[in-house]
Design a protein around this motif. Structure first.
Motif, PDB file in Angstrom:
ATOM      1  N   LEU A 124       0.833  -1.199   0.000  1.00  0.00           N
ATOM      2  CA  LEU A 124       0.000   0.000   0.000  1.00  0.00           C
ATOM      3  C   LEU A 124       0.870   1.251   0.000  1.00  0.00           C
ATOM      4  O   LEU A 124       0.567   2.230  -0.713  1.00  0.00           O
ATOM      5  N   GLN A 125       1.949   1.212   0.763  1.00  0.00           N
ATOM      6  CA  GLN A 125       2.856   2.359   0.783  1.00  0.00           C
ATOM      7  C   GLN A 125       3.468   2.588  -0.592  1.00  0.00           C
ATOM      8  O   GLN A 125       3.640   3.734  -1.029  1.00  0.00           O
ATOM      9  N   VAL A 126       3.772   1.502  -1.286  1.00  0.00           N
ATOM     10  CA  VAL A 126       4.313   1.615  -2.653  1.00  0.00           C
ATOM     11  C   VAL A 126       3.294   2.293  -3.562  1.00  0.00           C
ATOM     12  O   VAL A 126       3.638   3.172  -4.359  1.00  0.00           O
ATOM     13  N   GLY A 162       2.964   5.898  -3.281  1.00  0.00           N
ATOM     14  CA  GLY A 162       4.066   6.613  -3.903  1.00  0.00           C
ATOM     15  C   GLY A 162       3.702   7.222  -5.247  1.00  0.00           C
ATOM     16  O   GLY A 162       4.358   8.162  -5.710  1.00  0.00           O
ATOM     17  N   THR A 163       2.651   6.697  -5.886  1.00  0.00           N
ATOM     18  CA  THR A 163       2.194   7.267  -7.161  1.00  0.00           C
ATOM     19  C   THR A 163       1.806   8.730  -6.994  1.00  0.00           C
ATOM     20  O   THR A 163       1.930   9.529  -7.927  1.00  0.00           O
ATOM     21  N   PHE A 164       1.329   9.095  -5.793  1.00  0.00           N
ATOM     22  CA  PHE A 164       0.839  10.459  -5.556  1.00  0.00           C
ATOM     23  C   PHE A 164       1.829  11.286  -4.738  1.00  0.00           C
ATOM     24  O   PHE A 164       1.465  12.327  -4.202  1.00  0.00           O
ATOM     25  N   ASP A 165       3.065  10.823  -4.646  1.00  0.00           N
ATOM     26  CA  ASP A 165       4.091  11.591  -3.954  1.00  0.00           C
ATOM     27  C   ASP A 165       4.451  12.837  -4.763  1.00  0.00           C
ATOM     28  O   ASP A 165       4.350  12.854  -5.998  1.00  0.00           O
ATOM     29  N   ILE A 166       4.877  13.876  -4.055  1.00  0.00           N
ATOM     30  CA  ILE A 166       5.425  15.055  -4.721  1.00  0.00           C
ATOM     31  C   ILE A 166       6.848  14.725  -5.159  1.00  0.00           C
ATOM     32  O   ILE A 166       7.672  14.294  -4.347  1.00  0.00           O
ATOM     33  N   ASN A 167       7.128  14.910  -6.435  1.00  0.00           N
ATOM     34  CA  ASN A 167       8.459  14.632  -6.981  1.00  0.00           C
ATOM     35  C   ASN A 167       9.178  15.946  -7.248  1.00  0.00           C
ATOM     36  O   ASN A 167       8.723  16.759  -8.058  1.00  0.00           O
ATOM     37  N   LEU A 168      10.261  16.157  -6.528  1.00  0.00           N
ATOM     38  CA  LEU A 168      11.098  17.337  -6.738  1.00  0.00           C
ATOM     39  C   LEU A 168      12.173  17.005  -7.763  1.00  0.00           C
ATOM     40  O   LEU A 168      12.748  15.918  -7.728  1.00  0.00           O
ATOM     41  N   PHE A 169      12.446  17.958  -8.636  1.00  0.00           N
ATOM     42  CA  PHE A 169      13.500  17.733  -9.621  1.00  0.00           C
ATOM     43  C   PHE A 169      14.284  19.026  -9.794  1.00  0.00           C
ATOM     44  O   PHE A 169      13.757  20.128  -9.616  1.00  0.00           O
ATOM     45  N   SER A 215      17.589  24.791 -13.277  1.00  0.00           N
ATOM     46  CA  SER A 215      16.137  24.576 -13.273  1.00  0.00           C
ATOM     47  C   SER A 215      15.745  23.781 -12.025  1.00  0.00           C
ATOM     48  O   SER A 215      16.516  22.957 -11.531  1.00  0.00           O
ATOM     49  N   ALA A 216      14.570  24.040 -11.514  1.00  0.00           N
ATOM     50  CA  ALA A 216      14.045  23.324 -10.345  1.00  0.00           C
ATOM     51  C   ALA A 216      12.528  23.360 -10.418  1.00  0.00           C
ATOM     52  O   ALA A 216      11.937  24.283 -10.980  1.00  0.00           O
ATOM     53  N   GLY A 217      11.919  22.333  -9.844  1.00  0.00           N
ATOM     54  CA  GLY A 217      10.457  22.294  -9.884  1.00  0.00           C
ATOM     55  C   GLY A 217       9.914  21.098  -9.129  1.00  0.00           C
ATOM     56  O   GLY A 217      10.657  20.337  -8.502  1.00  0.00           O
ATOM     57  N   LEU A 218       8.612  20.965  -9.203  1.00  0.00           N
ATOM     58  CA  LEU A 218       7.970  19.816  -8.583  1.00  0.00           C
ATOM     59  C   LEU A 218       6.827  19.329  -9.465  1.00  0.00           C
ATOM     60  O   LEU A 218       6.224  20.100 -10.223  1.00  0.00           O
ATOM     61  N   ARG A 219       6.569  18.047  -9.317  1.00  0.00           N
ATOM     62  CA  ARG A 219       5.516  17.408 -10.118  1.00  0.00           C
ATOM     63  C   ARG A 219       4.719  16.499  -9.183  1.00  0.00           C
ATOM     64  O   ARG A 219       5.283  15.796  -8.350  1.00  0.00           O
ATOM     65  N   LYS A 220       3.420  16.527  -9.314  1.00  0.00           N
ATOM     66  CA  LYS A 220       2.565  15.688  -8.464  1.00  0.00           C
ATOM     67  C   LYS A 220       1.368  15.211  -9.267  1.00  0.00           C
ATOM     68  O   LYS A 220       0.730  15.983  -9.986  1.00  0.00           O
ATOM     69  N   LYS A 221       1.073  13.911  -9.076  1.00  0.00           N
ATOM     70  CA  LYS A 221      -0.144  13.354  -9.661  1.00  0.00           C
ATOM     71  C   LYS A 221      -1.236  13.395  -8.609  1.00  0.00           C
ATOM     72  O   LYS A 221      -1.063  12.915  -7.489  1.00  0.00           O
ATOM     73  N   GLU A 249      -4.308   1.775  -5.294  1.00  0.00           N
ATOM     74  CA  GLU A 249      -4.209   2.081  -3.873  1.00  0.00           C
ATOM     75  C   GLU A 249      -5.323   1.373  -3.103  1.00  0.00           C
ATOM     76  O   GLU A 249      -5.084   0.781  -2.036  1.00  0.00           O
ATOM     77  N   ARG A 250      -6.546   1.405  -3.634  1.00  0.00           N
ATOM     78  CA  ARG A 250      -7.671   0.753  -2.959  1.00  0.00           C
ATOM     79  C   ARG A 250      -7.530  -0.764  -3.007  1.00  0.00           C
ATOM     80  O   ARG A 250      -7.917  -1.466  -2.066  1.00  0.00           O
ATOM     81  N   ILE A 251      -6.968  -1.295  -4.090  1.00  0.00           N
ATOM     82  CA  ILE A 251      -6.713  -2.739  -4.178  1.00  0.00           C
ATOM     83  C   ILE A 251      -5.735  -3.162  -3.079  1.00  0.00           C
ATOM     84  O   ILE A 251      -5.929  -4.185  -2.416  1.00  0.00           O
ATOM     85  N   SER A 252      -4.694  -2.368  -2.883  1.00  0.00           N
ATOM     86  CA  SER A 252      -3.715  -2.693  -1.835  1.00  0.00           C
ATOM     87  C   SER A 252      -4.351  -2.668  -0.457  1.00  0.00           C
ATOM     88  O   SER A 252      -4.023  -3.489   0.403  1.00  0.00           O
ATOM     89  N   SER A 253      -5.280  -1.737  -0.226  1.00  0.00           N
ATOM     90  CA  SER A 253      -5.985  -1.695   1.069  1.00  0.00           C
ATOM     91  C   SER A 253      -6.811  -2.959   1.268  1.00  0.00           C
ATOM     92  O   SER A 253      -6.873  -3.506   2.382  1.00  0.00           O
ATOM     93  N   LEU A 254      -7.426  -3.442   0.185  1.00  0.00           N
ATOM     94  CA  LEU A 254      -8.212  -4.677   0.280  1.00  0.00           C
ATOM     95  C   LEU A 254      -7.307  -5.875   0.539  1.00  0.00           C
ATOM     96  O   LEU A 254      -7.683  -6.796   1.273  1.00  0.00           O
TER      97      LEU A 254
END
Length: 524
Positions: free
Chosen positions: A57-59, A62-69, A103-109, A170-175
């Motif tokens: 579930l934690q993995v 990670g899809t919705f983590d903020i990614n700094l670049f 350059s610097a920024g962030l990306r989030k789904k 994410e919901r599948i992992s919770s199940l």
């Protein structure tokens, strides 16, 4: 001196007694089951599956983590001009330039399906050509600064659209976490069932040894009586050989019973999760068999009522419900993945530029009115694999997994119905067998007592006495085994209905009534 020796002996006896008591493991049903929850390797491994599912579930989160670049680059360029290049009159044949980029920024789904992207870009470059882009003489290595801020938002229109799809994994992992917890509960119930069966086997072996020793004592008593009768010329001396042979046989059976007790103790320790040394420290069994009266057994047990209890309480039933729900979600996700990728991206940007050397020029580049650049726009991107084998294959696999799980669920329900029916029938028969075994034992005890009197008065032979004695011993053992099977039937019934163990905030527990009473359908 004698008083000192006496005191020393007493102290030594007390010390040895305390040491012996400390080395023994109390063999109480509740204590050994609690110990099994801590030491049984299968139970411990089963708990790891929950932790593994939680990590999954934690993995997925990670899809919705903020990614700094970020990126920084520096480049020096040396370009040799052609002879015809008019810039040769102002520089010495080689155009030297320096470039720095940052350059610097962030990306989030987002869980709603969109992807956001914000970035800041800074660039600096200069060269040894003494004129700028407007042919103004500024001197060599005159710096040019550019900055920009970009913001974009991408919305999937087909594949990956919507919160219900984006958060599916994410919901599948919770199940799967719930599935692991429920499977862990059923696994623990099965292992406690094995501990209960091993305990009753240990208790039976312990009581069997007592029976063999009592029987051996009866044979010795017959031997003493026979010797007295031979001395009184009331029995032939040849009867002694028969009794001695029977005594030797009974001593052999007692030794075998001692071995059975040793094996039963080791197997109980094995079921609990003890090592060899700990298993041998198990003390005598403290809990006796349940009686029919205290078991709450009654005629005409309602099979359907117990099946409903099993559906509500069994961990494996709750586990397959979660896995079925997860597979349904996986199927819908696989169906969505068959669609083309069509994304709409909206973006805005702001930038500016400045020229000149010095750190102040780098900062004013962002606010400088001259060279300011503001804009907004949109783009539509489309991608789709022509054969789409990956998505089509996963869709087929998800569909098959869903159908297979349906078969597995139906089979589980079928087996629960069969097992509950078998458990009730087994319990009914074990009660009858136990009652008949007790009745037979009473008759054999009476018959043996009568035969002893007849033997002493010379009305029967030694062979008849030995025969009745063996029948009595067999009857005692059969009664003991009937009790063991009755006790086994109770805990087996408990396991089949999912009522053998319970769980609270502190973990799994076992109530002693689970070993002594059948489930009460009125409480569920």
């Amino acid at each position: 001196m004698r008083i000192c020796k006496y005191i020393f002996t007493c102290v030594l006896v007390v010390y040895i007694s305390n040491l012996y008591g400390q080395s023994k493991i109390k063999c109480d049903l509740i204590e050994i089951t609690n110990k099994a929850f801590d030491k049984n390797p299968t139970i411990k491994r089963s708990s790891y599956t929950i932790q593994d599912a939680e990590a999954d579930l934690q993995v997925q989160k990670g899809t919705f983590d903020i990614n700094l670049f970020s990126e920084i680059s520096a480049k020096k360029d040396r370009y040799t001009l052609f002879n015809a290049d008019p810039r040769n009159q102002f520089i010495d044949k080689v155009l030297k330039s320096n470039t720095v980029g940052l350059s610097a920024g962030l990306r989030k789904k987002l869980r709603s399906g969109q992807t956001t992207d914000i970035s800041f870009n800074y660039g600096f470059n200069d060269n040894n050509f003494p004129f700028d882009a407007f042919n103004q003489p500024v001197g060599p290595f005159w710096g040019n600064h550019t900055t920009s801020v970009n913001l974009s938002l991408t919305q999937p229109l087909l594949k990956g659209r919507g919160r219900s799809i984006t958060t599916t994994s994410e919901r599948i992992s919770s199940l799967y976490i719930e599935n692991s917890k429920n499977n862990n509960e059923f696994t623990n119930s099965y292992e406690i069932l094995q501990v209960g069966l091993a305990y009753w086997n240990y208790y039976t072996a312990f009581k069997s040894l007592e029976i063999y020793r009592q029987n051996e004592g009866r044979v010795r008593n017959v031997l003493d009586i026979t010797k007295e009768l031979v001395k009184a010329d009331k029995k032939p001396a040849g009867d002694l050989a028969q009794v001695n042979a029977d005594l030797a046989n009974q001593e052999k059976l007692t030794t075998m019973a001692e071995q059975n007790l040793y094996e039963a103790r080791i197997n109980l320790g094995r079921a609990i999760g003890l090592n060899n040394e700990e298993s041998q420290q198990l003390d005598i069994p403290l809990n006796e068999f349940p009686t029919i009266a205290e078991s709450a057994y009654r005629d005409g047990l309602d099979k359907n009522a117990f099946i409903e209890v099993a559906k509500e309480k069994r961990g494996d039933v709750k586990a397959v419900e979660k896995i079925s729900e997860a597979l349904e979600m996986q199927y819908k996700l696989a169906e969505n993945n068959k669609k083309p990728q069509l994304d709409l991206t909206g973006f805005v940007y702001y930038g500016s530029a400045s020229a000149g050397n010095g750190i102040d020029k780098a900062f004013t580049a962002f606010t400088n009115n001259e060279g300011r650049n503001i804009g907004a726009g949109a783009r539509l991107t489309f991608s789709f694999p022509v054969n789409n084998n990956w998505a089509r294959g996963n869709y087929t696999k998800s569909e098959i997994a869903l159908r297979d799980q349906k078969v597995s669920n139906d089979n589980l329900q079928r087996n629960i119905d069969l097992n509950i029916s078998n458990a009730i029938n087994n319990l009914n028969n074990r009660v009858i067998i136990l009652e008949k075994a007790k009745e037979a034992l009473n008759y054999y005890q009476e018959a043996f007592s009568n035969e002893q009197i007849k033997f002493q008065t010379g009305l029967t032979t030694i062979l008849n006495l030995i025969l009745f004695q063996e029948r009595l011993t067999s009857s005692e053992l059969e009664y003991l085994q009937a009790y063991q099977q009755f006790a086994n039937a109770i805990i087996g019934f408990r396991h089949e209905t999912g009522t053998l163990i319970s769980q609270d905030n502190n973990g799994f527990t076992v109530d002693q009534k689970a070993f002594y009473t059948i489930p009460n359908t009125d409480n569920y």
